[in-house]
Scaffold this active site. Sequence first.
Site, PDB file in Angstrom:
ATOM      1  N   GLU A  37       0.831  -1.075   0.097  1.00 49.11           N
ATOM      2  CA  GLU A  37       0.048   0.001  -0.020  1.00 49.11           C
ATOM      3  C   GLU A  37       0.898   1.386  -0.002  1.00 49.11           C
ATOM      4  O   GLU A  37       0.536   2.365  -0.578  1.00 49.11           O
ATOM      5  CB  GLU A  37      -0.892   0.036   1.348  1.00 49.11           C
ATOM      6  CG  GLU A  37      -2.163  -0.796   0.982  1.00 49.11           C
ATOM      7  CD  GLU A  37      -1.897  -2.344   1.584  1.00 49.11           C
ATOM      8  OE1 GLU A  37      -0.702  -2.795   1.837  1.00 49.11           O
ATOM      9  OE2 GLU A  37      -2.755  -3.326   1.465  1.00 49.11           O
ATOM     10  N   PHE A  60     -11.279  -7.882  13.696  1.00 45.21           N
ATOM     11  CA  PHE A  60     -10.261  -8.314  12.878  1.00 45.21           C
ATOM     12  C   PHE A  60      -9.887  -7.238  12.083  1.00 45.21           C
ATOM     13  O   PHE A  60     -10.706  -6.671  11.524  1.00 45.21           O
ATOM     14  CB  PHE A  60     -10.571  -9.587  12.324  1.00 45.21           C
ATOM     15  CG  PHE A  60      -9.659  -9.818  11.076  1.00 45.21           C
ATOM     16  CD1 PHE A  60      -8.314 -10.483  11.606  1.00 45.21           C
ATOM     17  CD2 PHE A  60      -9.652  -9.967   9.844  1.00 45.21           C
ATOM     18  CE1 PHE A  60      -7.309 -10.852  10.845  1.00 45.21           C
ATOM     19  CE2 PHE A  60      -8.773 -10.396   8.997  1.00 45.21           C
ATOM     20  CZ  PHE A  60      -7.512 -10.821   9.680  1.00 45.21           C
ATOM     21  N   GLN A  61      -8.703  -6.849  11.863  1.00 46.72           N
ATOM     22  CA  GLN A  61      -8.246  -5.743  11.181  1.00 46.72           C
ATOM     23  C   GLN A  61      -8.749  -4.546  11.129  1.00 46.72           C
ATOM     24  O   GLN A  61      -8.989  -3.463  10.276  1.00 46.72           O
ATOM     25  CB  GLN A  61      -8.319  -6.204   9.410  1.00 46.72           C
ATOM     26  CG  GLN A  61      -7.296  -7.443   9.244  1.00 46.72           C
ATOM     27  CD  GLN A  61      -6.995  -7.691   7.686  1.00 46.72           C
ATOM     28  OE1 GLN A  61      -8.030  -7.502   7.021  1.00 46.72           O
ATOM     29  NE2 GLN A  61      -5.840  -8.204   7.598  1.00 46.72           N
ATOM     30  N   LYS A 111     -17.943  -1.476   6.199  1.00 49.25           N
ATOM     31  CA  LYS A 111     -17.974  -2.306   5.108  1.00 49.25           C
ATOM     32  C   LYS A 111     -19.468  -2.543   5.003  1.00 49.25           C
ATOM     33  O   LYS A 111     -19.997  -2.652   3.578  1.00 49.25           O
ATOM     34  CB  LYS A 111     -17.734  -3.845   5.593  1.00 49.25           C
ATOM     35  CG  LYS A 111     -17.611  -4.755   4.555  1.00 49.25           C
ATOM     36  CD  LYS A 111     -16.840  -6.066   5.147  1.00 49.25           C
ATOM     37  CE  LYS A 111     -17.102  -7.129   3.939  1.00 49.25           C
ATOM     38  NZ  LYS A 111     -16.341  -8.420   4.111  1.00 49.25           N
ATOM     39  N   MET A 168      24.136   9.330   1.849  1.00 51.20           N
ATOM     40  CA  MET A 168      23.943  10.463   2.675  1.00 51.20           C
ATOM     41  C   MET A 168      24.495  10.377   4.297  1.00 51.20           C
ATOM     42  O   MET A 168      24.755  11.392   4.773  1.00 51.20           O
ATOM     43  CB  MET A 168      22.596  10.950   2.486  1.00 51.20           C
ATOM     44  CG  MET A 168      22.632  12.322   2.957  1.00 51.20           C
ATOM     45  SD  MET A 168      23.515  13.486   2.257  1.00 51.20           S
ATOM     46  CE  MET A 168      22.548  13.981   0.771  1.00 51.20           C
TER      47      MET A 168
HETATM   48  C1  LIG Z   1      12.191   6.070   5.236  1.00 49.91           C
HETATM   49  C2  LIG Z   1      13.602   6.423   5.210  1.00 49.91           C
HETATM   50  N1  LIG Z   1      14.624   5.963   6.209  1.00 49.91           N
HETATM   51  C3  LIG Z   1      15.828   6.535   6.632  1.00 49.91           C
HETATM   52  C4  LIG Z   1      16.047   7.600   6.025  1.00 49.91           C
HETATM   53  C5  LIG Z   1      17.353   8.318   6.267  1.00 49.91           C
HETATM   54  N2  LIG Z   1      18.349   8.345   5.228  1.00 49.91           N
HETATM   55  C6  LIG Z   1      18.423   9.654   4.415  1.00 49.91           C
HETATM   56  S1  LIG Z   1      19.304   9.514   3.110  1.00 49.91           S
HETATM   57  C7  LIG Z   1      19.534   7.946   3.532  1.00 49.91           C
HETATM   58  C8  LIG Z   1      20.768   7.027   2.750  1.00 49.91           C
HETATM   59  C9  LIG Z   1      20.293   6.742   1.448  1.00 49.91           C
HETATM   60  O1  LIG Z   1      21.094   5.858   0.913  1.00 49.91           O
HETATM   61  P1  LIG Z   1      20.855   5.417  -0.478  1.00 49.91           P
HETATM   62  O2  LIG Z   1      19.396   5.076  -0.793  1.00 49.91           O
HETATM   63  O3  LIG Z   1      22.011   4.060  -0.896  1.00 49.91           O
HETATM   64  O4  LIG Z   1      21.235   6.843  -1.434  1.00 49.91           O
HETATM   65  P2  LIG Z   1      22.644   7.475  -1.358  1.00 49.91           P
HETATM   66  O5  LIG Z   1      22.690   8.609  -0.345  1.00 49.91           O
HETATM   67  O6  LIG Z   1      23.694   6.464  -1.379  1.00 49.91           O
HETATM   68  O7  LIG Z   1      22.672   8.161  -2.736  1.00 49.91           O
HETATM   69  C10 LIG Z   1      19.288   7.426   4.770  1.00 49.91           C
HETATM   70  C11 LIG Z   1      19.296   6.034   5.372  1.00 49.91           C
HETATM   71  C12 LIG Z   1      15.195   8.082   5.073  1.00 49.91           C
HETATM   72  N3  LIG Z   1      15.306   9.469   4.618  1.00 49.91           N
HETATM   73  N4  LIG Z   1      13.955   7.395   4.796  1.00 49.91           N
END
Ligand SMILES: Cc1ncc(C[n+]2csc(CCOP(=O)(O)OP(=O)(O)O)c2C)c(N)n1
Length: 576
Positions: free
Chosen positions: A65, A127-128, A177, A491
């Site tokens: 979803e 349920f749900q 429902k 990042m």
């Molecule tokens: C759902 C979610 N969980 C954690 C984060 C924290 N976060 C921001 S950037 C990042 C790393 C992203 O890594 P990648 O997808 O390999 O991309 P890159 O930065 O290497 O280009 C994370 C874990 C986020 N933004 N979203």
Amino acid sequence: MNTAQQQKTTEKQTVRISGSVAILEALVAEGVDVIFGIPGGASIAIYDALYDYGEKLKHILVRHEQAAIHAAQGYARTSGKVGLALATSGPGATNLITGIADAMIDSTPVVCITGQVFAHLLGTDAFQETDIINISSPITKWNYQVTEAAEIPGVLAKAFYIAKSGRPGPVLIDITKNAQLELFDYKGYTKCNHIRSYRPKPVIREKYIEQAAELINKAERPMVIWGQGVILGGAEKEFKAFIEKAGIPSAWTILGAGAVSNDHPLNVGMLGMHGNYAPNLLTNECDVLIAIGMRFDDRVTGRLDRYALQAKVVHLDIDPAEIDKNVKSTVGVWGDCKETLPMLTALIQEKVYDDWLGMFRRFYLEELERVVITELNPLSGEISMGEVIRHLNSLTKGEAIVVSDVGQHQMITCRYTKFNKSRSNVTSGGLGTMGFALPAAIGAKYGVPERPVVVVAGDGGFQMTLQELGTIMQNKIDIKIIILNNRFLGMIRQWQELFSESRYSFSDIESPDFVALAASYRIEGKCVSERDELSGALEEMFNSKGAFLLEVKVAKENNVFPMVPQGCGVGEIRLS
Ligand SMILES: Cc1ncc(C[n+]2csc(CCOP(=O)(O)OP(=O)(O)O)c2C)c(N)n1
């Protein structure tokens, strides 16, 4: 309509239909042409009705979803129409939450319909059953629980009106429902265009437009910063006319990208933490800062107590709550910028700011030399993320919709992609939701089928919603997927390198064989790690029919610069 579900009662000019049929009639009347969803026990009646609506309503069966709502967002962001996500109760509904929060902060018009347990079971931990109304309250523009079929047409009409009017946003309608199954006397569907005490467009006060024009006319170093409001208001032309008459250098937030093409002489680049050097620095040098359809997000302003303190601020926004929220304005102009901008343009003088624009040019050249050339044209070492985007630009000529995920690659994509057209940069701006790109791209392809759609994802974020390769396979969706694989949550690694003495705590990530994975979904793919293979592989991808996944092994430890470090002011932007 399903004849079994309706009985004509001619004398009243009504038909007896089920709540589920009424839902679908509403969707058709609102011009919905595609629904993204997954069925469940609490929505099975709606799906049963949908069986007879195949001609009018296309349903895309996603694999989670979260993907349904991201796809609805991608559809809405690219087409300008309302996106639609359909989920069952309980876990189906809660799986929508991340995307709803994302749509809320990025002002994206989506309507979510969730099934709910029978009304008589509400509050019994059936349920749900989950209290999706309370869960979603702070992240929806409006939500409402329907417990009787007869309410459905009126409530859905309101839902669409609220989602798309004024500052757009997500709406969730939870339908029990029994309401889906019940028959009721249906009198037809009437669209909503007014709700008492809801004023989507504030009244425009000319006095403030006059004051704004006066400030602009007196300014010596004015600067425009624009955001998605220009795109959401469909005000690209009005905006261009304004900046061209005013002659003011103009910079954009990532959600504003593309409203004016990148090569326009007054487009001075991207704002924010990883934006361009000149607009960030000069925000703290301008004398009048004109903010249009943007909300002074902290990623854009950096430290507020060091932000544009010298400037008089003119803020144009449709949402009065945005004015003075983060940055105190000297003049606040409430209103739809499609209407306020022409009024302002009429009052301003035609000007050219050669010296001032020259300062942007000087800082641009400094950034070019110290950052951009090596990022876009590295001569040795591993492939850089920037050079992938450079090749992409030469193949797409700024015409593609580019959907980026979240992380370093997102910042590189937003910085370097050429956008000639509005509604081309689809990314999770405010929430920064990893896993957004792949499903949002699916929605984008349905939103604007005639345009090429390219995903740029990181190896980390791609793994959050890669199950949607199944949706692409089943529906033969033509999107091109580029994974920039740096073997890190890049990042996070960059922050750890810069601010935690390179203590890479849980930021290195292993990946599956992405090409083999794509193959298992019968999607063509290729992996490249050598510079001389890159442009050929990208060409092969664009020449292929249907979906294609290209994994590019990029440098492991590249950093994205410029950067305004967290807790610093925009004037403290670093080039290295
Ligand atoms: C759902 C979610 N969980 C954690 C984060 C924290 N976060 C921001 S950037 C990042 C790393 C992203 O890594 P990648 O997808 O390999 O991309 P890159 O930065 O290497 O280009 C994370 C874990 C986020 N933004 N979203």
